[in-house]
Design an enzyme around this catalytic site. Structure first.
Site, PDB file in Angstrom:
ATOM      1  N   ILE A  36      -3.946   4.100   7.606  1.00 34.54           N
ATOM      2  CA  ILE A  36      -4.766   2.887   7.417  1.00 34.54           C
ATOM      3  C   ILE A  36      -6.183   3.334   7.063  1.00 34.54           C
ATOM      4  CG2 ILE A  36      -5.734   0.829   8.566  1.00 34.54           C
ATOM      5  CD1 ILE A  36      -3.406   1.170  10.654  1.00 34.54           C
ATOM      6  N   HIS A  37      -6.706   2.885   5.943  1.00 36.23           N
ATOM      7  CA  HIS A  37      -8.103   3.225   5.664  1.00 36.23           C
ATOM      8  C   HIS A  37      -8.861   2.197   4.818  1.00 36.23           C
ATOM      9  CE1 HIS A  37      -6.541   4.478   1.728  1.00 36.23           C
ATOM     10  NE2 HIS A  37      -7.777   4.391   1.282  1.00 36.23           N
ATOM     11  N   ARG A  38      -8.172   1.208   4.250  1.00 36.15           N
ATOM     12  CA  ARG A  38      -8.855   0.271   3.332  1.00 36.15           C
ATOM     13  C   ARG A  38      -9.965  -0.496   4.038  1.00 36.15           C
ATOM     14  NH1 ARG A  38      -8.040   1.177  -1.522  1.00 36.15           N
ATOM     15  NH2 ARG A  38      -6.010   2.095  -1.754  1.00 36.15           N
TER      16      ARG A  38
END
Ligand code: UD1
Ligand code: UDP
Length: 387
Positions: free
Chosen positions: A221-223
């Protein structure tokens, strides 16, 4: 013949990985033709988001690192444009290679096109049709400042045609007469190349994480929509923790620092619970070979990453995408990528259905033959009149 000077502009993790495919192809097949120079913007600066890839993937090291670091979009992009322009004027490359859709891509496109250096955009034409995504703005602007555009999928190629790019253009190509190509994906070149090496070199990783082959779920997860929107981050991670407990399946989560920082700052209690849950393996970002091993050996993948979505397909693993839309629409049409947004009900439903074996899933070859970098370099040679 003197060598042609190509300048790569990279800055973020996936661009360093993508540039490695071009670097390898130059080394193996075009070393007499091209001199490669690399400018690193410094957008990613932690060892595990940057240096580790240059070491592990044996890529041409940056000749310049302009060290912009983290900042707001405008400030970061402006500093990059200034620094890239200086290097361009000093080095005077034949053309500038840009990868993907980050702020480093946009800055490279602006700096190079305004100083009349031909821009070559690798991974052109992708669209989410959501202009609130910073990457969507970066893609559109970079494509429209480019001279050669390499679209990795037929959907991306069609998007370019819909925006007025004409496949029938003939040479000489320029920013006013650009050439669009349908190629494969250089990330596929990489995954094919490194798949075996990952097993050989990183096989012990699964033991060190105490997970079994084909019996864990890989999560990234990084957005910005999932890390800066605290409600979404909370929904996603609390749902995943609950699912790990209900199913007793391990989740391996190499977290981008953006995600860890947001958790620590905004959701310290949840962060503590996640760390205490023995089924969740929250770990720092891993190297590309480690990631490749995890992708190859997991049961399925949950991600908001563009690159990881495609790699799930390369390794024939289904994938849940924590977004409303994706640029890789062929995967959704294929039924192996499920868009679940940050919706707990959708995440739960897909989680349990993906835990059951899906012998009927098929993984057609959407992304070329693993030799896309060579194709691109040959076309650059034609463009430069040296083929
Ligand atoms: C960037 C790209 C995104 C890409 C991603 C790949 C843009 C707008 N976004 O997102 O498209 O998918 O890279 O990973 O270009 N940080 C660190 N260490 C670092 C770098 C960043 O801790 O080495 C933290 C900082 O708190 C920073 C935050 O991560 O503010 C965001 O970094 P940034 O480069 O702006 O965007 P990414 O989320 O990495
Ligand atoms: N990746 C990696 N280590 C990690 C997470 C991702 O090497 O801990 C690789 C992944 O295999 C893929 C690329 O980074 O090749 C994707 O980058 P990211 O998810 O940061 O960005 P995106 O593709 O969404 O732009």
């Amino acid at each position: 013949m003197s060598q042609l000077k190509l300048m790569n502009v990279v800055g973020a993790r996936p661009q360093i990985i993508k540039a490695s495919a071009i670097s390898r192809a130059i080394r193996n097949n075009f070393s007499e033709k091209f001199q490669e120079i690399t400018l690193h913007t410094g957008q990613h600066y932690d060892k595990e988001l940057s240096d580790i890839f240059f070491e592990e993937l044996e890529i041409h090291r940056p000749d310049y690192n302009i060290g912009v670091g983290s900042a707001s979009h405008g400030k970061q992009t402006a500093m990059m444009i200034t620094g890239i322009e200086e290097v361009l004027l000093k080095e005077k490359p034949c053309c500038v290679l840009l990868y993907g859709d980050t702020n480093s891509t946009l800055a490279g496109a602006i700096a190079a096109s305004k100083q009349h250096f031909p821009v070559i955009h690798i991974e052109a034409g992708l669209r989410s049709f959501n202009k609130t995504m910073p990457e969507e703005i970066n893609r559109i602007m970079s494509d429209h400042a480019s001279t050669l555009l390499f679209a990795p999928t037929s959907a991306a190629f069609k998007n370019l045609m819909n925006e007025g790019f004409r496949p029938e253009n003939s040479p000489p190509y320029s920013i006013n007469n650009p050439k669009i190509y349908l190629t494969g994906d250089i990330m596929y070149d990489n995954s094919l190349f490194f798949a075996e090496l990952a097993e050989k070199k990183k096989g012990e990783l699964l033991d060190s994480l105490s997970v079994e082959r084909n019996n864990f779920v890989l999560v990234t997860i990084h957005r910005d929509i999932n890390t800066d929107n605290i409600e979404r981050l909370k929904l996603i991670l609390s749902t995943l923790m609950q699912l790990a407990k209900e199913s007793s399946v391990n989740l391996v989560m190499p977290l981008h620092p953006r995600t860890t920082n947001s958790l620590k700052a905004n959701l310290p209690e949840l962060y503590d619970d996640l760390l205490k849950c023995s089924l969740l393996k929250l770990i720092p970002p891993v190297s590309f070979l480690e990631m490749t091993l995890l992708e190859k050996t997991c049961r399925f993948i949950i991600t908001d990453s563009g690159g990881v979505q495609k790699e799930s397909h390369f390794f024939k693993k289904p994938c849940m995408v924590l977004r409303k839309e994706t640029e890789w629409i062929e995967l959704v049409k294929n039924g192996t990528t499920k868009l679940v947004d940050a919706d707990p009900e959708k995440i739960k439903y897909e989680f349990f259905s993906l835990l059951n074996p899906h012998a009927d899933f098929e993984y057609p070859s959407f992304y070329g033959d693993g030799k896309t970098a060579e194709f691109i370099l040959r076309e650059i040679l034609y463009f430069l009149g040296e083929a």
